[in-house]
Design an enzyme around this catalytic site. Structure first.
Site, mmCIF file in Angstrom:
data_model
loop_
_atom_site.group_PDB
_atom_site.id
_atom_site.type_symbol
_atom_site.label_atom_id
_atom_site.label_comp_id
_atom_site.label_asym_id
_atom_site.label_seq_id
_atom_site.Cartn_x
_atom_site.Cartn_y
_atom_site.Cartn_z
ATOM 1 N N LYS A 202 0.855 -1.182 0.000
ATOM 2 C CA LYS A 202 0.000 0.000 0.000
ATOM 3 C C LYS A 202 0.894 1.236 0.000
ATOM 4 O O LYS A 202 1.688 1.443 0.921
ATOM 5 C CB LYS A 202 -0.913 0.011 1.224
ATOM 6 C CG LYS A 202 -1.858 1.215 1.277
ATOM 7 C CD LYS A 202 -2.757 1.137 2.507
ATOM 8 C CE LYS A 202 -3.699 2.329 2.590
ATOM 9 N NZ LYS A 202 -4.562 2.263 3.785
ATOM 10 N N ARG A 212 -10.783 9.546 1.838
ATOM 11 C CA ARG A 212 -10.682 10.181 3.153
ATOM 12 C C ARG A 212 -11.871 11.101 3.399
ATOM 13 O O ARG A 212 -12.329 11.242 4.537
ATOM 14 C CB ARG A 212 -9.347 10.914 3.271
ATOM 15 C CG ARG A 212 -8.180 9.938 3.365
ATOM 16 C CD ARG A 212 -6.825 10.601 3.353
ATOM 17 N NE ARG A 212 -5.765 9.598 3.370
ATOM 18 C CZ ARG A 212 -4.510 9.814 3.014
ATOM 19 N NH1 ARG A 212 -4.138 11.041 2.616
ATOM 20 N NH2 ARG A 212 -3.620 8.848 3.049
ATOM 21 N N LYS A 225 1.276 10.001 5.856
ATOM 22 C CA LYS A 225 1.402 8.591 6.239
ATOM 23 C C LYS A 225 2.668 7.947 5.659
ATOM 24 O O LYS A 225 2.744 6.730 5.513
ATOM 25 C CB LYS A 225 0.148 7.822 5.804
ATOM 26 C CG LYS A 225 -1.136 8.390 6.409
ATOM 27 C CD LYS A 225 -2.331 7.494 6.164
ATOM 28 C CE LYS A 225 -3.580 8.062 6.862
ATOM 29 N NZ LYS A 225 -4.737 7.141 6.792
ATOM 30 N N LYS A 256 -2.164 -1.456 -3.698
ATOM 31 C CA LYS A 256 -3.037 -0.289 -3.617
ATOM 32 C C LYS A 256 -2.187 0.975 -3.700
ATOM 33 O O LYS A 256 -1.189 1.069 -2.990
ATOM 34 C CB LYS A 256 -3.811 -0.311 -2.293
ATOM 35 C CG LYS A 256 -4.786 0.846 -2.126
ATOM 36 C CD LYS A 256 -5.482 0.767 -0.775
ATOM 37 C CE LYS A 256 -6.450 1.949 -0.615
ATOM 38 N NZ LYS A 256 -7.101 1.965 0.703
ATOM 39 N N SER A 282 -10.352 5.408 -4.739
ATOM 40 C CA SER A 282 -11.311 6.495 -4.911
ATOM 41 C C SER A 282 -10.869 7.528 -5.943
ATOM 42 O O SER A 282 -11.689 8.028 -6.727
ATOM 43 C CB SER A 282 -11.547 7.183 -3.570
ATOM 44 O OG SER A 282 -10.319 7.685 -3.040
ATOM 45 N N TYR A 321 -15.397 0.464 -6.917
ATOM 46 C CA TYR A 321 -16.693 1.110 -6.682
ATOM 47 C C TYR A 321 -17.614 0.928 -7.884
ATOM 48 O O TYR A 321 -18.818 1.163 -7.787
ATOM 49 C CB TYR A 321 -16.495 2.596 -6.384
ATOM 50 C CG TYR A 321 -15.579 2.827 -5.202
ATOM 51 C CD1 TYR A 321 -16.050 2.681 -3.902
ATOM 52 C CD2 TYR A 321 -14.232 3.144 -5.382
ATOM 53 C CE1 TYR A 321 -15.213 2.863 -2.810
ATOM 54 C CE2 TYR A 321 -13.384 3.323 -4.299
ATOM 55 C CZ TYR A 321 -13.872 3.179 -3.016
ATOM 56 O OH TYR A 321 -13.033 3.351 -1.943
#
Length: 334
Positions: A202, A212, A225, A256, A282, A321
């Site tokens: 990731k 988010r 992060k 990811k 997303s 999605y």
């Protein structure tokens, strides 16, 4: 190695493209509904949904609406859904205690879905960010995201989800050693058949922004992060991380984001030959949807093309999605 072919005109590659029947016969990769895991966002409330502005066509659903979504997914043949909770700022704490509460939003949704749609697999997210006042996937101590204390919390979160009926645990936190700890805890608690789909590679990506927003973490996040998610410039490290998670007990592994990291998907599948998944995140979804809504792209066409590229890169499945829309398109023979 390129297979030798006869010189032109004995070899005409267009010959096999001339008709649909021949194109189908020589197609190397195909997309089916069996390839999809559908990520869905859940929120408190009853019989309601909240559209997510940065993800056109996606909404946060109350638990009763999520059950209906699971019914829709099952009717379309989608094998699994993945639950992500939206947590309001006032419900986030530094100790993240709600993360492993038996009655938190995710665990209530698991039980509700299992009661009415037992045939669909439920995947969950294991990370502290939906419950953390700091917006991070782990505990923050003196400005540092600490590893080992976070792993202990993630194990409690894992066991709570397994007790609620989760089929697939999805650790998305990127802490060191968490897969081994989770697997041992699941075995000791009698959850031998709970699967771990690890977010093994990731990346610290800019493609997560709309997500988010969807889980309410954008305003909470302090800093970035980069100390626990991967550097986008690294490829060999991804293979080491995947190999480590497999050695610790992961059943499946994930890359990811998806499309910007297809080379990583291909390397994982070729070099390790394990069940390999990608998350069409997303930001990828929002770009395609935004361009389609503006008439710049043929939405249904690029949706299926984008999903097929994951299969070509070696993936066994995709979190997307687009899952219901793609399933309907495939059923219609698109």
């Amino acid at each position: 190695m390129v297979t030798a072919s006869a010189p032109f005109p004995a070899a005409r590659f267009r010959r096999m493209r001339a008709h649909d029947s021949r194109r189908r016969l020589m197609r190397e990769n195909t997309l089916t509904v069996d390839d999809f895991i559908w990520p869905v966002f859940i929120r408190d409330g009853e019989n309601d949904e909240t559209p997510i502005a940065s993800m056109p066509g996606v909404s946060r659903l109350t638990v009763d609406r999520v059950v209906r979504a699971a019914e829709e997914a099952a009717s379309l043949g989608i094998p699994a859904i993945c639950l992500f909770p939206y947590t309001a700022a006032e419900d986030r704490t530094e100790d993240c205690a709600m993360a492993w509460s038996p009655d938190n939003l995710t665990n209530r949704a698991i039980r509700a879905i299992k009661a009415e749609v037992p045939e669909i697999a439920i995947m969950t997210d294991v990370a502290l960010d939906p419950y953390n006042a700091n917006g991070h996937d782990g505990f923050v101590v003196d400005g540092e995201i600490v590893n080992d204390a976070t792993v202990e919390a993630l194990v409690k979160m894992t066991l709570a989800q397994a007790e609620a009926g989760a089929d697939i645990i999805g650790p998305s936190d990127m802490m060191d050693g968490r897969i081994g700890a989770m697997r041992m805890a699941l075995e000791q608690a009698g959850h031998q058949n709970v699967t771990i789909l690890s977010y093994s590679a990731k990346y610290a990506s800019g493609f997560y922004g709309p997500f988010r927003d969807a889980v309410g973490a954008s305003a909470a996040l302090k800093g970035d992060k980069k100390t626990y998610q991967m550097d986008p410039g690294n490829s060999d490290e991804a293979l080491r991380l995947v190999a480590r998670d497999l050695a610790e007990g992961a059943d499946m592994v994930m890359v990811k984001p998806g499309m910007p990291y297809l080379d990583i998907c291909r390397r994982v599948k070729d070099e390790l030959q394990v069940p390999t998944y990608a998350y069409q995140v997303s930001g990828e979804y929002a770009m395609l949807q935004g361009a389609a809504q503006n008439g710049w792209l043929d939405g249904p066409k690029v949706m299926l093309e984008s999903l097929l590229c994951f299969k070509r890169a070696g993936c066994d499945g995709i979190l997307t999605y687009f899952a219901p829309e793609a399933a309907r398109a495939l059923k219609a023979g698109a």
